[in-house]
Motif scaffolding. Structure first.
Motif, PDB file in Angstrom:
ATOM      1  N   GLU A  98      37.299  53.210  41.305  1.00  0.00           N
ATOM      2  CA  GLU A  98      38.313  52.255  40.890  1.00  0.00           C
ATOM      3  C   GLU A  98      38.478  51.136  41.926  1.00  0.00           C
ATOM      4  OE1 GLU A  98      41.646  54.804  40.249  1.00  0.00           O
ATOM      5  OE2 GLU A  98      41.200  55.078  38.113  1.00  0.00           O
ATOM      6  N   ARG A  99      38.438  51.477  43.219  1.00  0.00           N
ATOM      7  CA  ARG A  99      38.558  50.441  44.248  1.00  0.00           C
ATOM      8  C   ARG A  99      37.356  49.495  44.214  1.00  0.00           C
ATOM      9  NH1 ARG A  99      40.666  54.763  47.442  1.00  0.00           N
ATOM     10  NH2 ARG A  99      38.608  55.100  48.404  1.00  0.00           N
ATOM     11  N   ARG A 100      36.159  50.043  44.051  1.00  0.00           N
ATOM     12  CA  ARG A 100      34.964  49.201  43.994  1.00  0.00           C
ATOM     13  C   ARG A 100      34.990  48.300  42.774  1.00  0.00           C
ATOM     14  NH1 ARG A 100      29.858  53.087  45.833  1.00  0.00           N
ATOM     15  NH2 ARG A 100      30.506  53.350  48.007  1.00  0.00           N
ATOM     16  N   ALA A 116      37.661  47.236  41.235  1.00  0.00           N
ATOM     17  CA  ALA A 116      38.682  46.215  41.466  1.00  0.00           C
ATOM     18  C   ALA A 116      38.149  45.095  42.361  1.00  0.00           C
ATOM     19  CB  ALA A 116      39.918  46.853  42.078  1.00  0.00           C
ATOM     20  N   ARG A 117      37.380  45.473  43.405  1.00  0.00           N
ATOM     21  CA  ARG A 117      36.801  44.455  44.286  1.00  0.00           C
ATOM     22  C   ARG A 117      35.768  43.598  43.545  1.00  0.00           C
ATOM     23  NH1 ARG A 117      36.811  48.579  48.376  1.00  0.00           N
ATOM     24  NH2 ARG A 117      34.587  48.981  47.986  1.00  0.00           N
ATOM     25  N   ALA A 118      34.982  44.251  42.674  1.00  0.00           N
ATOM     26  CA  ALA A 118      33.966  43.523  41.910  1.00  0.00           C
ATOM     27  C   ALA A 118      34.602  42.490  40.996  1.00  0.00           C
ATOM     28  CB  ALA A 118      33.100  44.491  41.123  1.00  0.00           C
ATOM     29  N   ARG A 119      35.771  42.839  40.457  1.00  0.00           N
ATOM     30  CA  ARG A 119      36.452  41.915  39.561  1.00  0.00           C
ATOM     31  C   ARG A 119      37.072  40.746  40.335  1.00  0.00           C
ATOM     32  NH1 ARG A 119      39.564  46.276  35.624  1.00  0.00           N
ATOM     33  NH2 ARG A 119      37.755  46.867  34.382  1.00  0.00           N
TER      34      ARG A 119
END
Length: 261
Positions: free
Chosen positions: A254-256, A258-261
């Motif tokens: 989920e963190r990755r 979110a960063r990708a978005r």
């Protein structure tokens, strides 16, 4: 009194209450009784290696089978639900709503007993196979909604670009849209896998043999034989040994994302 001072005092009081509660529990708990009822070393030794080689192995195996079957069926239902053909869309919607609305235990019971007794339909691999079919049906209904939302979250420009290059609708869906959709839905699908690990405990309703017991059934039988909860504690620890790393993995995904978005 300043607001910052009041906040510090409030936090101090809350910490004090928590510490006091912990001390009270530690002081007044009958630890000798708990050890005798739930932490017997001699009973724990008796469960090895069967609790690993049979119960834990079956739990993982049943989870993988149910997840794989649910994923395949879920993809089909998601595509049918997005179909422009009305009857396909209506059927998929009814399927998803039915198996999301029914308790998993009732679905497993129906596959294991209602179909064989009422309609004479027997599922391959006996009662365990019937229970797994029930799990697959329930899992696929939830996965279908997750996959559908993932497909719809893929930007339409991706589909339009693929079609403009001459790709058919089917090839666009399977080579362009679905791979991107699965990247989006990795966290909820991992959560679904964790839920299936715990839902394998419902297979007890379908019955089992000595070699098809999963963790919960194995622990329940140990409780009945020894009149002691040690096997339940062991099963709980093994469940946590699997589920906690997976839930941490979901948080990383989920963190990755979110960063990708």
């Amino acid at each position: 009194m300043r607001k910052s001072t009041k906040r510090r005092l409030t936090r101090g009081v809350l910490y004090a209450i928590f510490i006091a509660a912990v001390v009270i529990v530690l002081v007044f708990t009958d630890w000798a009784r708990i050890q005798d009822q739930y932490l017997r070393i001699d009973i724990a030794r008796e469960q090895f290696p069967q609790i690993i080689t049979i119960a834990l192995r079956n739990t993982i195996l049943f989870t993988i089978i149910a997840f794989a079957g649910g994923l395949i069926l879920g993809i089909v239902m998601a595509l049918l639900k997005l179909s422009s053909i009305g009857p396909y869309r209506w059927f998929a919607t009814a399927y998803v709503e039915l198996f999301r609305g029914l308790p998993a235990l009732l679905t497993i019971f129906a596959m294991a007993y209602v179909l064989p007794i009422g309609l004479g339909i027997r599922v391959p691999f006996g009662q365990v196979g019937a229970g797994l079919v029930g799990l697959i049906l329930v899992a696929s209904a939830y996965m279908a909604e997750t996959i559908r939302s993932g497909i719809q979250a893929v930007p339409k420009g991706q589909t339009e670009a693929a079609r403009s290059l001459g790709m058919s609708a089917g090839r666009t869906m399977f080579w362009i849209t679905l791979p991107q959709a699965f990247r989006i839905i990795i966290p909820p699908m991992t959560n679904e896998f964790v839920l299936l690990i715990k839902d394998t405990s419902l297979l007890f309703i379908a019955g089992s043999t000595v070699f098809t017991k999963e963790l919960t059934t194995f622990a329940r039988d140990g409780l009945s034989i020894n009149n002691n909860g040690t096997t339940l504690v062991m099963a709980a620890m093994l469940y946590l040994l699997i589920t906690i790393p997976l839930t941490r993995l979901v948080a990383v995904f989920e963190r990755r994302l979110a960063r990708a978005r």
